[in-house]
Design a protein around this motif. Sequence first.
Motif, PDB file in Angstrom:
ATOM      1  N   ILE A  75       0.752  -0.963   0.013  1.00 17.31           N
ATOM      2  CA  ILE A  75      -0.190  -0.067  -0.046  1.00 17.31           C
ATOM      3  C   ILE A  75       0.796   1.073   0.099  1.00 17.31           C
ATOM      4  O   ILE A  75       1.793   1.361   0.820  1.00 17.31           O
ATOM      5  CB  ILE A  75      -0.770   0.150   1.333  1.00 17.31           C
ATOM      6  CG1 ILE A  75      -1.784  -1.263   1.189  1.00 17.31           C
ATOM      7  CG2 ILE A  75      -1.734   1.401   1.310  1.00 17.31           C
ATOM      8  CD1 ILE A  75      -2.606  -1.141   2.642  1.00 17.31           C
ATOM      9  N   ILE A  76       0.914   2.050  -1.005  1.00 11.96           N
ATOM     10  CA  ILE A  76       1.395   3.421  -1.084  1.00 11.96           C
ATOM     11  C   ILE A  76       0.415   4.356  -0.502  1.00 11.96           C
ATOM     12  O   ILE A  76      -0.881   4.444  -1.074  1.00 11.96           O
ATOM     13  CB  ILE A  76       1.963   3.799  -2.573  1.00 11.96           C
ATOM     14  CG1 ILE A  76       2.873   2.821  -3.097  1.00 11.96           C
ATOM     15  CG2 ILE A  76       2.268   5.200  -2.444  1.00 11.96           C
ATOM     16  CD1 ILE A  76       3.325   2.658  -4.468  1.00 11.96           C
ATOM     17  N   THR A  77       0.921   4.974   0.349  1.00 14.69           N
ATOM     18  CA  THR A  77      -0.366   6.201   0.924  1.00 14.69           C
ATOM     19  C   THR A  77       0.400   7.678   0.540  1.00 14.69           C
ATOM     20  O   THR A  77       1.492   7.645   0.333  1.00 14.69           O
ATOM     21  CB  THR A  77      -0.436   6.144   2.428  1.00 14.69           C
ATOM     22  OG1 THR A  77      -1.377   7.037   2.882  1.00 14.69           O
ATOM     23  CG2 THR A  77       0.718   6.353   3.181  1.00 14.69           C
ATOM     24  N   ALA A  78      -0.509   8.680   0.460  1.00 14.24           N
ATOM     25  CA  ALA A  78       0.173   9.832   0.006  1.00 14.24           C
ATOM     26  C   ALA A  78      -0.565  11.173   0.906  1.00 14.24           C
ATOM     27  O   ALA A  78      -1.652  10.850   1.134  1.00 14.24           O
ATOM     28  CB  ALA A  78      -0.222  10.150  -1.527  1.00 14.24           C
ATOM     29  N   ALA A  79       0.170  12.025   0.817  1.00 12.69           N
ATOM     30  CA  ALA A  79      -0.294  13.433   1.195  1.00 12.69           C
ATOM     31  C   ALA A  79      -0.509  14.228   0.037  1.00 12.69           C
ATOM     32  O   ALA A  79       0.500  14.290  -1.134  1.00 12.69           O
ATOM     33  CB  ALA A  79       0.823  14.155   1.983  1.00 12.69           C
ATOM     34  N   VAL A  80      -1.542  14.721  -0.363  1.00 11.47           N
ATOM     35  CA  VAL A  80      -1.921  15.278  -1.659  1.00 11.47           C
ATOM     36  C   VAL A  80      -2.282  16.499  -1.753  1.00 11.47           C
ATOM     37  O   VAL A  80      -2.915  17.129  -0.940  1.00 11.47           O
ATOM     38  CB  VAL A  80      -3.690  14.692  -2.193  1.00 11.47           C
ATOM     39  CG1 VAL A  80      -3.849  14.833  -3.498  1.00 11.47           C
ATOM     40  CG2 VAL A  80      -3.469  13.126  -2.156  1.00 11.47           C
ATOM     41  N   TYR A  81      -1.481  17.434  -2.835  1.00 13.94           N
ATOM     42  CA  TYR A  81      -1.696  18.782  -2.842  1.00 13.94           C
ATOM     43  C   TYR A  81      -2.167  19.119  -4.063  1.00 13.94           C
ATOM     44  O   TYR A  81      -1.611  18.737  -5.187  1.00 13.94           O
ATOM     45  CB  TYR A  81      -0.199  19.507  -2.718  1.00 13.94           C
ATOM     46  CG  TYR A  81       0.320  19.437  -1.332  1.00 13.94           C
ATOM     47  CD1 TYR A  81      -0.058  20.133  -0.104  1.00 13.94           C
ATOM     48  CD2 TYR A  81       0.837  17.938  -0.754  1.00 13.94           C
ATOM     49  CE1 TYR A  81       0.771  20.110   1.071  1.00 13.94           C
ATOM     50  CE2 TYR A  81       1.420  17.937   0.344  1.00 13.94           C
ATOM     51  CZ  TYR A  81       1.417  19.083   1.210  1.00 13.94           C
ATOM     52  OH  TYR A  81       1.931  18.727   2.734  1.00 13.94           O
ATOM     53  N   CYS A  82      -3.374  19.445  -4.308  1.00 14.20           N
ATOM     54  CA  CYS A  82      -4.134  19.960  -5.462  1.00 14.20           C
ATOM     55  C   CYS A  82      -5.245  20.628  -5.372  1.00 14.20           C
ATOM     56  O   CYS A  82      -6.324  20.468  -4.728  1.00 14.20           O
ATOM     57  CB  CYS A  82      -5.068  18.198  -5.520  1.00 14.20           C
ATOM     58  SG  CYS A  82      -5.953  18.307  -7.257  1.00 14.20           S
ATOM     59  N   ASP A  83      -5.071  22.067  -5.965  1.00 10.58           N
ATOM     60  CA  ASP A  83      -5.827  23.182  -5.833  1.00 10.58           C
ATOM     61  C   ASP A  83      -6.835  22.767  -7.100  1.00 10.58           C
ATOM     62  O   ASP A  83      -6.688  23.511  -7.940  1.00 10.58           O
ATOM     63  CB  ASP A  83      -5.094  24.289  -5.975  1.00 10.58           C
ATOM     64  CG  ASP A  83      -4.106  24.579  -4.995  1.00 10.58           C
ATOM     65  OD1 ASP A  83      -4.301  24.414  -3.669  1.00 10.58           O
ATOM     66  OD2 ASP A  83      -2.717  25.010  -5.024  1.00 10.58           O
ATOM     67  N   ALA A  84      -7.703  22.117  -6.680  1.00  6.15           N
ATOM     68  CA  ALA A  84      -8.784  21.837  -7.785  1.00  6.15           C
ATOM     69  C   ALA A  84     -10.205  21.579  -7.275  1.00  6.15           C
ATOM     70  O   ALA A  84     -10.179  21.138  -6.323  1.00  6.15           O
ATOM     71  CB  ALA A  84      -8.395  20.490  -8.867  1.00  6.15           C
ATOM     72  N   ASN A  85     -11.185  22.034  -7.954  1.00  2.00           N
ATOM     73  CA  ASN A  85     -12.492  21.607  -7.806  1.00  2.00           C
ATOM     74  C   ASN A  85     -13.407  21.084  -8.857  1.00  2.00           C
ATOM     75  O   ASN A  85     -12.983  21.450 -10.031  1.00  2.00           O
ATOM     76  CB  ASN A  85     -13.341  22.958  -7.338  1.00  2.00           C
ATOM     77  CG  ASN A  85     -13.114  23.499  -6.137  1.00  2.00           C
ATOM     78  OD1 ASN A  85     -13.496  24.792  -5.974  1.00  2.00           O
ATOM     79  ND2 ASN A  85     -12.390  22.610  -5.029  1.00  2.00           N
ATOM     80  N   LEU A  86     -14.080  20.258  -8.642  1.00  2.00           N
ATOM     81  CA  LEU A  86     -15.011  19.597  -9.559  1.00  2.00           C
ATOM     82  C   LEU A  86     -16.378  20.050  -9.333  1.00  2.00           C
ATOM     83  O   LEU A  86     -17.151  19.737  -8.495  1.00  2.00           O
ATOM     84  CB  LEU A  86     -15.045  18.154  -9.468  1.00  2.00           C
ATOM     85  CG  LEU A  86     -16.054  17.138 -10.532  1.00  2.00           C
ATOM     86  CD1 LEU A  86     -15.460  17.563 -11.913  1.00  2.00           C
ATOM     87  CD2 LEU A  86     -15.925  15.752 -10.259  1.00  2.00           C
ATOM     88  N   VAL A  87     -16.919  20.794 -10.436  1.00  2.00           N
ATOM     89  CA  VAL A  87     -18.185  21.555 -10.191  1.00  2.00           C
ATOM     90  C   VAL A  87     -19.347  21.019 -11.344  1.00  2.00           C
ATOM     91  O   VAL A  87     -18.973  21.322 -12.557  1.00  2.00           O
ATOM     92  CB  VAL A  87     -18.124  23.142 -10.211  1.00  2.00           C
ATOM     93  CG1 VAL A  87     -19.619  23.674 -10.078  1.00  2.00           C
ATOM     94  CG2 VAL A  87     -17.243  23.492  -9.175  1.00  2.00           C
ATOM     95  N   GLY A  88     -20.112  20.135 -11.087  1.00  2.00           N
ATOM     96  CA  GLY A  88     -20.885  19.424 -12.036  1.00  2.00           C
ATOM     97  C   GLY A  88     -19.656  18.571 -12.900  1.00  2.00           C
ATOM     98  O   GLY A  88     -19.152  17.740 -12.580  1.00  2.00           O
ATOM     99  N   ARG A  89     -19.685  18.712 -14.282  1.00  2.00           N
ATOM    100  CA  ARG A  89     -18.670  17.887 -15.076  1.00  2.00           C
ATOM    101  C   ARG A  89     -17.676  18.677 -15.384  1.00  2.00           C
ATOM    102  O   ARG A  89     -16.597  18.386 -16.114  1.00  2.00           O
ATOM    103  CB  ARG A  89     -19.412  17.478 -16.338  1.00  2.00           C
ATOM    104  CG  ARG A  89     -20.530  16.396 -15.952  1.00  2.00           C
ATOM    105  CD  ARG A  89     -21.083  16.161 -17.468  1.00  2.00           C
ATOM    106  NE  ARG A  89     -22.399  15.298 -17.084  1.00  2.00           N
ATOM    107  CZ  ARG A  89     -23.272  14.708 -18.192  1.00  2.00           C
ATOM    108  NH1 ARG A  89     -22.841  15.015 -19.407  1.00  2.00           N
ATOM    109  NH2 ARG A  89     -24.289  13.977 -17.866  1.00  2.00           N
TER     110      ARG A  89
END
Length: 624
Positions: A75-89
């Motif tokens: 199992i690889i685990t991660a700290a995720v840095y992701c400035d993103a939003n999913l709004v609808g599609r």
Amino acid sequence: MASVAEAADRQYSYVMVTTKALPDVLSTPKLLEPFLLPSYRYPQPTYVLLQNGLGVETDLHAKLVDRIISPSPRIITAAVYCDANLVGRIMKHPSGKGFRKPRLELGLFTPAHAAPAQVELSEPNLAIFRSMVDAGGGCATISEDIQAAKFRKNIWNAVFATFSCLTRVPPSFYVATPALWEKVVPLLRETGEEVVAVGRALGYSEKYLPSDVIQSFINGDVATYNEVESQLMPSTVLDIKANKPFEVEVIVALYMQHRLSAKAAPAMTPSIAPPSLADRSTISMEEVLVVGWGAVGILFGYILHHSGKVRLTVVARSNYQAAKNGQIHINSHQFGTVTDFKPERAEAADRQYAFVVVAAKALPDVLPTSKLLEPFLSLSYTFPQPTYVLLQNGLGVEADLYQSLEQRKSSPSPHIITTAVYCAANLIGNAMQHPANIPKLELGFFPPKMEGAKTTEVEPNLVVFQSLIEAGGGVATIEDNIQAVKFRKNIWNAAFAPMSCFTRVPPAFYTATPALWEKVVPLLRETGEEIVAVGRALGYSEIYLPADVVEGFLDWNIATFKDVKSQHKPSTLLDIEVNKPFEVEAIVGEVVRAGKRLGVPIPKTEAIYIMLSVMQAHNLKTLD
């Protein structure tokens, strides 16, 4: 595109899990069940968990061990840095100043009892996975202590993102507004340092939790959210707004989900009719004006009307036509169903009144009471001044009106009756719901008169107004120390009501759910005791603030909100839901200012004030 079951038809090098970690809703082993059953005959893949929060790997690892596979689970685990939003599609991933390319800190999960190994030697697939992310335009690093790296990242999720969850405000609004950011930063810093202290106790070193780690997150927010118009939101806020489950357990284990379908209002008994207009012509009537036609104004306006001793005029704003045309509907446990309640008039400053009842909310930061009542305070109002009755929650609500009356130099001295209001009613559209409890007022004169003087001797109109309320079916008592009584009532408004304001949950949901109530009670109790400490410093005695006053409010919550399906909400929450101004300054701000003036530490109450202030500022900007 395929379901998990459909996807489990071949061998994979990696199975990357990007769904949210929701152990209280759908555990990762349950999500991946087709890969964990004996019917999956292929070699197990390396699982890569791109999930926020702590402890997200444990249940999957335990399930893989139970499956008795060989070799050991990977199992690889991660700290995720992701400035993103999913709004609808549409997936929005901003670029420019402050925004970074997607980044992962990777590490091999090892159980707490296992000896740590050189991560690249024990799991070469880490390097392979890192290279794929880098080749695709992302950024990935391998961490020697991935749990410490994840804990560090989780500080932002647990503290900074939670602030937006509670206020429902995009971070850019308060970060890029200096006056708000100045208020918010101390709260974020103090809460962040609490989380860091937990990390220190877990043994995470200065390498991962340096002394300036919180300041670095603050600086990061300033760099990332420097445009006040940016609508980028933490993903948890988007989930909450969409009534979807969110990562409460793995990130902070504090905030609750709530999904209740609207419940139809119960059938009510027919109303008891007040005297007809024809009957009233033979009775000595008091001219009464009610300013503010919300739940409090409608309920107590109806009580005054119901007394048969009042000619009622109202001032309404958003529901003026409904008031004028008799389109307000009342469903009351006490008064039954009223479908034709119509005051005598919907005009105002054209005559003399015995009482002007102010039932509009106290909003000194938006519309001071003196401004609201300006037509009566101007020199063009030539009639004798009425007795003003303030049916307003909060503290210090009388001062601005009193000062304006004093400046007018009217004779005799200003007459102001102030009150503590008990009114479990909601106004939704043109329908007022009053499910239970007899409406009650505690009355007193403002300002308090000389020491030892009987309240009724000083202000006889108190007795007159009390009699009108009681004749209409309400309860009214005259109090010798009305400010102490108002302070006691304000404990519920300042400590208990904000729980619903931040969670957007009716009190009945968590009060009547034992597992939730057990979690909520300590926070309510500690906040309530902070406010009591301010009251003690103000000199209010055990008569008004007994040792068990907070326990009394907890018991009242249980008695009042015992039906988990009840949809009754604090009026402040109703205002927040429709982006209307609400009573932050009078209810919480006055307590905070008194605490600071008297040197009483009230950190939880201050936190409530800061968050509500941000929400108020956002609502006002929306209205502009």
